[in-house]
Design a protein around this motif. Structure first.
Motif, PDB file in Angstrom:
ATOM      1  N   ALA A   1       0.057   7.600  -6.568  1.00  0.00           N
ATOM      2  CA  ALA A   1      -0.953   8.281  -6.044  1.00  0.00           C
ATOM      3  C   ALA A   1      -1.001   9.876  -6.216  1.00  0.00           C
ATOM      4  O   ALA A   1      -0.079  10.299  -5.767  1.00  0.00           O
ATOM      5  CB  ALA A   1      -1.257   8.098  -4.662  1.00  0.00           C
ATOM      6  N   GLY A   2      -1.681  10.506  -7.139  1.00  0.00           N
ATOM      7  CA  GLY A   2      -1.436  11.887  -7.349  1.00  0.00           C
ATOM      8  C   GLY A   2      -0.552  12.299  -8.421  1.00  0.00           C
ATOM      9  O   GLY A   2       0.278  11.502  -8.835  1.00  0.00           O
TER      10      GLY A   2
ATOM     11  N   SER B   1      -2.425   0.002  -8.392  1.00  0.00           N
ATOM     12  CA  SER B   1      -3.393  -0.362  -7.103  1.00  0.00           C
ATOM     13  C   SER B   1      -3.033  -1.684  -6.847  1.00  0.00           C
ATOM     14  O   SER B   1      -2.112  -2.417  -7.427  1.00  0.00           O
ATOM     15  CB  SER B   1      -4.803  -0.374  -7.778  1.00  0.00           C
ATOM     16  N   THR B   2      -3.314  -2.038  -5.785  1.00  0.00           N
ATOM     17  CA  THR B   2      -3.422  -3.411  -4.929  1.00  0.00           C
ATOM     18  C   THR B   2      -4.647  -3.974  -4.502  1.00  0.00           C
ATOM     19  O   THR B   2      -5.284  -3.234  -4.075  1.00  0.00           O
ATOM     20  CB  THR B   2      -2.028  -3.382  -3.834  1.00  0.00           C
TER      21      THR B   2
ATOM     22  N   VAL C   1       2.042   1.623  -3.736  1.00  0.00           N
ATOM     23  CA  VAL C   1       0.890   2.188  -4.258  1.00  0.00           C
ATOM     24  C   VAL C   1       0.977   3.678  -4.245  1.00  0.00           C
ATOM     25  O   VAL C   1       0.859   4.363  -5.231  1.00  0.00           O
ATOM     26  CB  VAL C   1      -0.581   1.784  -4.036  1.00  0.00           C
ATOM     27  N   SER C   2       1.047   4.134  -2.905  1.00  0.00           N
ATOM     28  CA  SER C   2       1.057   5.723  -2.742  1.00  0.00           C
ATOM     29  C   SER C   2       2.274   6.599  -3.398  1.00  0.00           C
ATOM     30  O   SER C   2       2.159   7.355  -4.001  1.00  0.00           O
ATOM     31  CB  SER C   2       1.030   5.947  -1.071  1.00  0.00           C
ATOM     32  N   ILE C   3       3.489   5.889  -3.111  1.00  0.00           N
ATOM     33  CA  ILE C   3       4.505   6.599  -3.771  1.00  0.00           C
ATOM     34  C   ILE C   3       4.663   6.437  -5.221  1.00  0.00           C
ATOM     35  O   ILE C   3       4.927   7.540  -5.637  1.00  0.00           O
ATOM     36  CB  ILE C   3       5.980   5.877  -3.216  1.00  0.00           C
TER      37      ILE C   3
ATOM     38  N   SER D   1       3.347  11.739  -7.593  1.00  0.00           N
ATOM     39  CA  SER D   1       3.862  10.416  -7.497  1.00  0.00           C
ATOM     40  C   SER D   1       5.095  10.211  -8.658  1.00  0.00           C
ATOM     41  O   SER D   1       5.134  10.869  -9.570  1.00  0.00           O
ATOM     42  CB  SER D   1       2.755   9.337  -8.079  1.00  0.00           C
TER      43      SER D   1
ATOM     44  N   GLU E   1       0.784  -1.151  -0.078  1.00  0.00           N
ATOM     45  CA  GLU E   1       0.079   0.062   0.132  1.00  0.00           C
ATOM     46  C   GLU E   1       1.078   1.149   0.050  1.00  0.00           C
ATOM     47  O   GLU E   1       0.391   2.100  -0.665  1.00  0.00           O
ATOM     48  CB  GLU E   1      -0.981  -0.006   1.182  1.00  0.00           C
ATOM     49  N   LEU E   2       1.868   1.337   0.608  1.00  0.00           N
ATOM     50  CA  LEU E   2       2.933   2.484   0.767  1.00  0.00           C
ATOM     51  C   LEU E   2       3.423   2.453  -0.782  1.00  0.00           C
ATOM     52  O   LEU E   2       3.580   3.649  -1.191  1.00  0.00           O
ATOM     53  CB  LEU E   2       3.773   2.230   1.778  1.00  0.00           C
TER      54      LEU E   2
END
Length: 72
Positions: free
Chosen positions: A38-39, A61-62, A33-35, A42, A30-31
């Motif tokens: 996300a946005g 995504s996961t 995915v964010s890095i 990214s 999940e980390l």
């Protein structure tokens, strides 16, 4: 790569098998995915959309399910 004469742009998808959503690796996925996706800040967006200008958008995504999952 799948080509469609009616689609204005190409699309590339990649995925990796991961342990289930209840596994110890899920918080790290999940980390990631964010890095990565996300946005606008990214890493993939900065590199592929803004930097090299070879993509119009990116997504990461996961899946969070009990059995084997995927990192997409």
């Amino acid at each position: 790569m799948l080509e469609d004469g009616f689609a204005p742009q190409s699309r590339l998808d990649g995925s990796y098998l991961t342990p289930g959503g209840n596994g110890a690796d899920q918080p790290a996925l999940e980390l990631a995915v964010s890095i990565l996706g996300a946005g606008e800040s990214s890493r993939l967006n900065q590199s592929l959309v803004r930097g090299a200008e070879v993509a119009s958008s990116v997504g990461v995504s996961t899946e969070n399910r009990m059995g084997p999952s995927m990192f997409i």
